[in-house]
Motif scaffolding. Structure first.
Motif, short mmCIF file in Angstrom:
data_model
loop_
_atom_site.label_atom_id
_atom_site.label_comp_id
_atom_site.label_asym_id
_atom_site.label_seq_id
_atom_site.Cartn_x
_atom_site.Cartn_y
_atom_site.Cartn_z
N ASP A 165 0.84 -1.19 0.00
CA ASP A 165 0.00 0.00 0.00
C ASP A 165 0.88 1.26 0.00
N ARG A 214 0.20 4.14 0.63
CA ARG A 214 -0.10 5.07 1.73
C ARG A 214 0.75 4.81 2.96
N LEU A 215 1.26 3.55 3.06
CA LEU A 215 2.14 3.27 4.19
C LEU A 215 3.42 4.08 4.09
N ALA A 229 3.70 6.89 2.44
CA ALA A 229 3.31 8.28 2.67
C ALA A 229 3.20 8.56 4.16
N LEU A 230 2.63 7.60 4.89
CA LEU A 230 2.49 7.79 6.33
C LEU A 230 3.84 7.87 7.01
N ALA A 231 4.77 7.03 6.56
CA ALA A 231 6.11 7.06 7.13
C ALA A 231 6.75 8.44 6.93
N ARG A 232 6.45 9.06 5.80
CA ARG A 232 6.99 10.41 5.55
C ARG A 232 6.45 11.39 6.59
N THR A 233 5.15 11.26 6.94
CA THR A 233 4.59 12.20 7.92
C THR A 233 5.24 12.01 9.29
N LEU A 234 5.85 10.85 9.52
CA LEU A 234 6.51 10.61 10.81
C LEU A 234 7.93 11.17 10.83
N LEU A 253 10.28 10.63 8.29
CA LEU A 253 11.27 9.88 7.52
C LEU A 253 11.36 10.47 6.11
N PRO A 281 12.37 10.43 1.97
CA PRO A 281 11.92 9.46 0.96
C PRO A 281 12.72 8.16 0.97
N GLY A 304 12.73 1.61 4.87
CA GLY A 304 12.16 1.18 6.14
C GLY A 304 10.79 0.55 6.03
N VAL A 305 10.06 0.88 4.98
CA VAL A 305 8.68 0.40 4.89
C VAL A 305 8.43 -0.39 3.60
N LEU A 349 8.39 -4.66 3.11
CA LEU A 349 7.08 -5.24 2.82
C LEU A 349 7.06 -5.93 1.46
N SER A 393 0.23 -5.72 2.71
CA SER A 393 -0.32 -4.59 3.45
C SER A 393 -1.71 -4.22 2.97
#
Lengths: 368, 224
Positions: free
Chosen positions: B116, B118-119, B121-126, B128, B130, B136-137, B141, B223
């Motif tokens: 997915d 979006r996973l 993308a979500l990691a970026r908001t945390l 991290l 690119p 990492g994600v 996966l 995912s």
């Protein structure tokens, strides 16, 4: 301090979202029916929306300024985003998820102690559980913990209670309130549930079809005649805050103040617990004289503060909102009254009334 | 005289490993590109990637031979030195790598499409960047699918014949892989030896496809 400054345009399939909002409140809510563009706003703030243009300033950080060619990537915006689906990382355990953004938390000096976050969200002891073994409510809390532990300037919550059944919502809502109290982190909450937004926000933006309909504090916004019908369609409930006093004959008594009580069906709650009692605006009856001989268990004195003008096409809609301030506690409730009753009773601001409702019409929204 | 099954087997494994090492990075990158980016000329790229599936392997071998010959674009005259690939196991590995590209790129693409976006993308908001978000994600996966891509590429390289024989010849002990050894044994009437080699290749192919199927089974953690 300006918390949030938005002047946002995002072209979408059916319409173009265009919203301006500038506010100093800490806990912001965006309410609107599904498809109104709520999630789009959050994604634009988080930097996950291509095509967003305009200006976004979060606290003192300029995240987007199309005119000046500024557009920070998501990792530099300092956002703690909790999407509706949670989106936990399936290849990491609970703790691995919660600590995913730890690096930024440490670099930014906004680190919250993960142990404390886990304790507040009652996730202690589950650290090494895999994502697939977690329940729906646990996943929601992990997603929240992950955002909290990433050192955000602002928390973005997208429908944190949607998709959870009532008992679970009742359990998660107190966590959101607790996070609000414990960490005092600026938050934007998005929801199609007016009750939820009302409970959790200081200032609410109402959105429909990508446009802002109204904006204001939670006590006033839902009595707005443009907002009230939307809120009622989405199941608006008044939320009364009080302490459980006792339980008798299968009825729970909740004190809103020393002389003002609400009775509802027994919920087996311990005395002194703070609860939020929900009751729909359509289920409230207003009496202009003290009523007698009613089976309804709740008769609360109060004063009308606001009566909305009926919409232009009179008689078409079933009810207009009447805002009543309850005596003693000062809490306000909205009653949905037909234009005819409003006329016949001569309802107007300042009039003393009794708010009448059945014990069966109430339910506990959350036990805190 | 046939050299026995051991030497061709080892050589085949060496060639296939080399081919996998050569084609995995570009194949994975290509798979990612096709899965995640709306690049211009995407359909042309997709078609080019699939081409070795359809083209006769001798055609690929011939093109490679021209490329590596003295006057070719990668030959002695252009480079100023002799890369010395022709008629070695390295040329066999290069030929097999090209033949394995479609399988590797397609399987890698599938692997990335199963994650997915979006996973990430979500990691970026945390917080991290690119690259961290990718490593990492997305990469962990996609790992089962990428492993499947590597195994399929390896398996495809094991079976390569046409392009290999053109650029590497059929030199026992040097470039004679299992596939080539079967052909040689058959031609000189060593039916028993050929059957042994066929048995070995079948076992290898069976094991490879078994692993791939296990890695790509829908129930495996993904995912979506």
């Amino acid at each position: 301090m300006t918390r949030l400054q938005l002047d946002l345009t995002v072209p979408l399939d059916r319409y173009t979202l265009a919203v301006r909002w500038e506010t100093q409140a800490t806990f912001l809510g965006i309410f609107g029916p599904s498809g109104a563009g709520k999630t789009t706003i959050l994604e634009a703030i988080a930097g996950l929306r291509r095509g967003a243009s305009g200006m976004i300033r979060v606290a003192d950080r300029l995240c987007l300024d199309s005119a000046a060619g500024v557009s920070l990537p998501p990792e530099e915006r300092g956002i703690g985003y909790v999407p509706q689906e949670g989106l936990l990382f399936p290849h990491r355990d609970l703790l691995g998820n919660v600590l995913a953004g730890q690096r930024r938390a440490e670099d930014s000096g906004r680190r919250l102690d993960p142990e404390k976050v886990l304790r507040v969200l009652e996730l202690g002891g589950l650290e090494h559980r895999t994502v697939e073994t977690l329940s729906g409510g646990e996943r929601q809390r992990v997603a929240l913990a992950r955002a909290l532990c990433s050192g955000p300037r602002i928390l973005l919550l997208d429908e944190p209670l949607a998709g959870l059944d009532l008992p679970l919502r009742r359990r998660i809502l107190p966590f959101l309130l607790r996070v609000r109290e414990e960490f005092a982190l600026p938050t934007i909450l998005v929801s199609h549930d007016p009750t939820e937004v009302r409970i959790l926000s200081d200032e609410i933006l109402v959105l429909a079809e990508g446009r802002s309909v109204a904006c204001g504090p939670p006590e006033r916004i839902f009595s707005d005649p443009r907002v009230f019908p939307m809120a009622r369609d989405e199941g608006f409930e008044n939320a009364l805050r009080g302490q459980v006093t006792d339980e008798q004959d299968g009825m729970t008594r909740v004190a809103l103040s020393s002389e003002c009580h609400v009775h509802l069906r027994g919920e087996g709650l311990a005395p002194d617990r703070t609860v939020l009692v929900g009751v729909r605006a359509e289920d409230l009856i207003l009496a202009i004289a003290p009523p007698h001989g009613l089976s309804a268990q709740n008769v609360l004195p109060g004063v009308i503060r606001e009566v909305a003008e009926p919409p232009g096409t009179a008689g078409v809609d079933s009810g207009v909102p009447v805002m009543v301030e309850l005596a003693g506690s000062g809490q306000v409730v909205l009653a949905s009254i037909t234009p005819r009753s409003r006329r016949e009773l001569g309802l107007r601001p300042g009039l003393e009334v009794h708010v009448v409702f059945k014990a069966q019409a109430c339910r506990v929204l959350a036990a805190l | 005289m046939s050299p026995g099954p051991l030497l061709p087997l080892l050589l085949s494994l060496k060639v296939a490993a080399g081919a996998t090492a050569i084609i995995l990075p570009p194949g994975v990158a290509l798979g990612w590109l096709l899965a995640r980016r709306a690049v211009r000329g995407r359909s042309v790229l997709e078609t080019l990637t699939a081409l070795p599936l359809i083209l006769p392997s001798t055609a690929i071998g011939y093109l490679l031979l021209r490329l590596l010959s003295r006057d070719g674009l990668l030959g002695e005259r252009t480079l100023g030195f002799d890369p010395g690939l022709l008629l070695t196991w390295k040329a066999a590995a290069a030929a097999s790598a090209i033949m394995a590209l479609p399988l590797v790129a397609r399987t890698a693409r599938l692997a990335f499409e199963r994650v997915d976006p979006r996973l990430e993308a979500l990691a970026r908001t945390l917080g991290l960047g690119p690259w961290s978000a990718f490593f990492g994600v997305t990469l962990p996966l996609a790992r089962p699918g990428l492993l499947a891509a590597a195994i399929l590429g390896f398996g495809r390289a094991l079976g390569e014949f046409g392009a290999t024989v053109i650029v590497a010849g059929n030199i026992p002990g040097r470039t004679q892989t299992l596939a080539l050894a079967i052909f040689s044994d058959m031609q000189i009437g060593h039916d028993r030896e050929a059957m042994v080699l066929v048995g070995i290749t079948t076992a290898l192919a069976f094991a490879a496809i078994w692993c791939v199927e296990a890695l790509l089974r829908p129930g495996r953690r993904s995912s979506r």
